[in-house]
Write a protein that holds these residues in place. Structure first.
Motif, PDB file in Angstrom:
ATOM      1  N   LYS A  94      25.644  19.723  20.457  1.00  0.00           N
ATOM      2  CA  LYS A  94      24.541  18.975  19.846  1.00  0.00           C
ATOM      3  C   LYS A  94      23.925  17.999  20.838  1.00  0.00           C
ATOM      4  N   ALA A  95      24.768  17.359  21.659  1.00  0.00           N
ATOM      5  CA  ALA A  95      24.248  16.431  22.670  1.00  0.00           C
ATOM      6  C   ALA A  95      23.414  17.171  23.710  1.00  0.00           C
ATOM      7  N   ASN A  96      23.837  18.360  24.088  1.00  0.00           N
ATOM      8  CA  ASN A  96      23.074  19.154  25.061  1.00  0.00           C
ATOM      9  C   ASN A  96      21.698  19.514  24.515  1.00  0.00           C
ATOM     10  N   GLN A  97      21.643  19.919  23.264  1.00  0.00           N
ATOM     11  CA  GLN A  97      20.357  20.267  22.656  1.00  0.00           C
ATOM     12  C   GLN A  97      19.435  19.057  22.601  1.00  0.00           C
ATOM     13  N   LEU A  98      19.962  17.928  22.166  1.00  0.00           N
ATOM     14  CA  LEU A  98      19.145  16.714  22.080  1.00  0.00           C
ATOM     15  C   LEU A  98      18.726  16.240  23.472  1.00  0.00           C
ATOM     16  N   ALA A  99      19.606  16.354  24.459  1.00  0.00           N
ATOM     17  CA  ALA A  99      19.260  15.951  25.838  1.00  0.00           C
ATOM     18  C   ALA A  99      18.091  16.777  26.363  1.00  0.00           C
ATOM     19  N   ARG A 100      18.126  18.059  26.105  1.00  0.00           N
ATOM     20  CA  ARG A 100      17.024  18.928  26.561  1.00  0.00           C
ATOM     21  C   ARG A 100      15.717  18.589  25.836  1.00  0.00           C
ATOM     22  N   TYR A 101      15.809  18.239  24.564  1.00  0.00           N
ATOM     23  CA  TYR A 101      14.613  17.818  23.825  1.00  0.00           C
ATOM     24  C   TYR A 101      14.077  16.503  24.392  1.00  0.00           C
TER      25      TYR A 101
ATOM     26  N   TYR B 203      14.331  15.437  27.373  1.00  0.00           N
ATOM     27  CA  TYR B 203      13.676  15.766  28.641  1.00  0.00           C
ATOM     28  C   TYR B 203      12.296  16.370  28.389  1.00  0.00           C
ATOM     29  N   GLN B 204      12.196  17.240  27.409  1.00  0.00           N
ATOM     30  CA  GLN B 204      10.907  17.878  27.122  1.00  0.00           C
ATOM     31  C   GLN B 204       9.850  16.853  26.712  1.00  0.00           C
ATOM     32  N   ILE B 205      10.251  15.813  25.998  1.00  0.00           N
ATOM     33  CA  ILE B 205       9.269  14.817  25.566  1.00  0.00           C
ATOM     34  C   ILE B 205       9.047  13.728  26.614  1.00  0.00           C
TER      35      ILE B 205
END
Length: 170
Positions: free
Chosen positions: A30-37, A39-41
């Protein structure tokens, strides 16, 4: 350290909240998914991100995600008054507030970008949950990991920056 522990003990409990346990692998994904999001924003190394969450698995996910994105986090107690929340986000230059919809009355009128974990989950859950290519930036011991705001002797909150060198575990 968290990712190393996740590789060694992926299925062991990492966090216990409200009678439930969450494994290292679950929290890390879950942390990896949120970290990538993040970064995207546009969240980058040196940025600050506010966290207004109860002490649940979501708080650990948010802290880890922010660190993996290269940014530093600002934890705030959910009982914080709205004006103090606004001051801290402004004073710190926070780029985003990560929260939960049950605290909407606290952040509703704020201009800052918000990620509401229970409402925006479909957005960031589309991102890769695997740790490869994370963290997104290399951090040094001198980089800021988080900022804690004190009440200040004058009543005005004061941010104390804590470097990565000062922390050894979450």
């Amino acid at each position: 350290f968290f990712e190393q522990t996740t590789r060694i003990y992926p299925d062991l409990p990492a966090v216990f909240c409200n009678g439930k346990s969450f494994t290292y692998k679950e929290i890390d994904a879950k942390a990896n998914q949120l970290a990538r999001y993040l970064y995207q924003i546009g969240i980058r190394k040196g940025d600050y991100c506010g966290i207004l969450l109860s002490r649940t698995e979501e708080m650990y996910v948010a802290m880890l995600a922010i660190l993996k994105s290269g940014a530093a986090y600002i934890p705030m107690d959910v009982s914080i008054p709205k004006d103090r929340l606004s001051f801290i986000l402004s004073d710190s230059g926070s780029k985003v507030l990560i929260s939960h919809s049950k605290f909407k009355d606290k952040y509703r009128d704020l201009d800052s970008l918000k990620i509401i974990l229970d409402e925006d989950v479909s957005i960031f859950s589309a991102f890769d949950p695997i740790s490869h290519n994370l963290p997104l930036y290399t951090t040094s011991p001198d980089d800021i990991a988080y900022i804690i705001y004190t009440s200040g002797t004058t009543g005005t909150p004061k941010g104390v920056r804590i470097q990565h060198a000062a922390i050894s575990n979450l």
